[in-house]
Scaffold this motif. Sequence first.
Motif, PDB file in Angstrom:
ATOM      1  N   PHE A  29      38.148  31.988  46.478  1.00 13.07           N
ATOM      2  CA  PHE A  29      38.668  33.352  46.476  1.00 13.07           C
ATOM      3  C   PHE A  29      38.086  34.175  47.619  1.00 13.07           C
ATOM      4  N   THR A  94      34.243  45.479  32.977  1.00  9.65           N
ATOM      5  CA  THR A  94      34.836  44.145  33.020  1.00  9.65           C
ATOM      6  C   THR A  94      34.823  43.654  34.477  1.00  9.65           C
ATOM      7  N   PRO A  95      35.049  42.380  34.674  1.00  9.41           N
ATOM      8  CA  PRO A  95      35.145  41.886  36.062  1.00  9.41           C
ATOM      9  C   PRO A  95      36.218  42.634  36.850  1.00  9.41           C
ATOM     10  N   GLU A  96      37.301  42.954  36.186  1.00 12.68           N
ATOM     11  CA  GLU A  96      38.384  43.666  36.865  1.00 12.68           C
ATOM     12  C   GLU A  96      37.938  45.055  37.306  1.00 12.68           C
ATOM     13  N   ILE A 150      33.568  32.364  39.233  1.00 16.67           N
ATOM     14  CA  ILE A 150      34.963  32.290  39.678  1.00 16.67           C
ATOM     15  C   ILE A 150      35.768  33.459  39.124  1.00 16.67           C
ATOM     16  N   LEU A 151      35.473  33.894  37.911  1.00 18.74           N
ATOM     17  CA  LEU A 151      36.239  35.018  37.358  1.00 18.74           C
ATOM     18  C   LEU A 151      35.964  36.294  38.160  1.00 18.74           C
ATOM     19  N   TYR A 154      37.623  35.834  41.598  1.00 18.99           N
ATOM     20  CA  TYR A 154      39.081  35.940  41.424  1.00 18.99           C
ATOM     21  C   TYR A 154      39.496  37.396  41.300  1.00 18.99           C
ATOM     22  N   GLU A 155      38.770  38.153  40.511  1.00 15.11           N
ATOM     23  CA  GLU A 155      39.144  39.561  40.347  1.00 15.11           C
ATOM     24  C   GLU A 155      38.956  40.332  41.650  1.00 15.11           C
ATOM     25  N   LYS A 158      41.857  39.565  43.827  1.00 16.00           N
ATOM     26  CA  LYS A 158      43.090  40.245  43.425  1.00 16.00           C
ATOM     27  C   LYS A 158      43.193  41.639  44.028  1.00 16.00           C
ATOM     28  N   TRP A 161      44.957  41.482  47.439  1.00 18.63           N
ATOM     29  CA  TRP A 161      46.292  40.933  47.642  1.00 18.63           C
ATOM     30  C   TRP A 161      47.254  41.941  48.223  1.00 18.63           C
TER      31      TRP A 161
END
Lengths: 245, 245
Positions: A29, A94-96, A150-151, A154-155, A158, A161
């Motif tokens: 990522f 949260t990760p997000e 990875i989480l 990944y976030e 994102k 993007w």
Amino acid sequence: MESTAPVIVLVRPQLGENIGKAARAMLNFGLTEMRLVAPRDGWPNPSAGPAAAGANGVLENATVHDTLADAVADCAHVYATTVRKRGVTKPVVTPEEAATEIARAQGRSAIVFGPERSGLETEDVALARAIVTVPINPEFGSLNLAQAVILCAYEWSKTQWDGGALVQPTGEDLLPPAPQEELDSMIEQLEAMLEPRGYFQPESRAAATRRTLRTMLTKPGWNHLEVRTMRGVLSSLSKPRRDGA
Amino acid sequence: MESTAPVIVLVRPQLGENIGKAARAMLNFGLTEMRLVAPRDGWPNPSAGPAAAGANGVLENATVHDTLADAVADCAHVYATTVRKRGVTKPVVTPEEAATEIARAQGRSAIVFGPERSGLETEDVALARAIVTVPINPEFGSLNLAQAVILCAYEWSKTQWDGGALVQPTGEDLLPPAPQEELDSMIEQLEAMLEPRGYFQPESRAAATRRTLRTMLTKPGWNHLEVRTMRGVLSSLSKPRRDGA
């Protein structure tokens, strides 16, 4: 714009293999900067490379630090990951949410992960501005180090993007629906085949039956190639069987 | 409300260890239903349990199937995961988009993962309505099976976090797509009509032609009434014309 990519800090990681897996998770990522605090088996660790599955550059550039404070000295925003919330008075995100904050932040950010078995010590968490917790199944919390990494990676990815910077446009493959007139011709062809076989009988139901057919054949949004294929299917079905049955 | 939790399908997984890791990844985010299609080393596999790290219930309840078609026969929404897009004309969605669709869907959903090294075959992908692709670093795509599973499970779990405002099914009048087995029967019926008319000639093109047909007929997401209508159309077309022409 300067990249907001966070630094990934592994505190007292135990197995070289897990360091390698974390590197692999990061690079998938787009994260490349790893820092190691007092890795148990020293550094470099021969088990790390094979597990990195090609992310060797991340390992080669990893820096080693005696303390977490040293590892994050240049970071303005430090996030400590914990599986379960503890009695700490820090924001829990949260990760997000962390990724969103990191992407907007000025200054460097670090996400800090603890040792495989025990997680971060209270003193490590104390250095952080906020806590990142992945909301997992309360009856089965068993994220390993690379999965937690990875989480978070990944976030973060994102947030980059932007409606498709990393994602290749899908539009080239996805043709638009065929023009209505092509669809109409196809439906006419089908109806002309069905009519002499009594499909639209009784006459009182014919209009509704035609509407049902049209609705069903409009639903797919077939493109012109697909409409052509369907017309070829219909033409084939109009032909006599070759086996004479 | 009924859970929308998707089924996780592993197609021809190679290593028991990876099946175990996938089970662990699933259970972390509340997914419990695993289906295995032709696992290379048979099933049960003694390597799976230790890697599951406690997610043994998922493994014990896993079902084994000869074909992907069998494994997803009761599923209305089938998502095929691929790392890279291929020349297929299906919608390509991110794990997040897939999760949102799954959470809103009526009928069961399945997310399908291919073998570790090779990924899904084209014929497997043909069974799916949509493709899930994780947008990864274009210069380093190296997600392993359990990582791909965990990202999809994580995204599904995120849809469950906030109280369900997002996850209510939309439109009660929208019937879900027919189960895969009904679609399969319809396609078989059509193919049986086309075969004796030479539609699949030459033989060298037959497999590709079948895939094209299947892709086209999967695209609409016809519900069971529509599939029945199409079968009625096909039955009519098999009858002789009443006018004797």
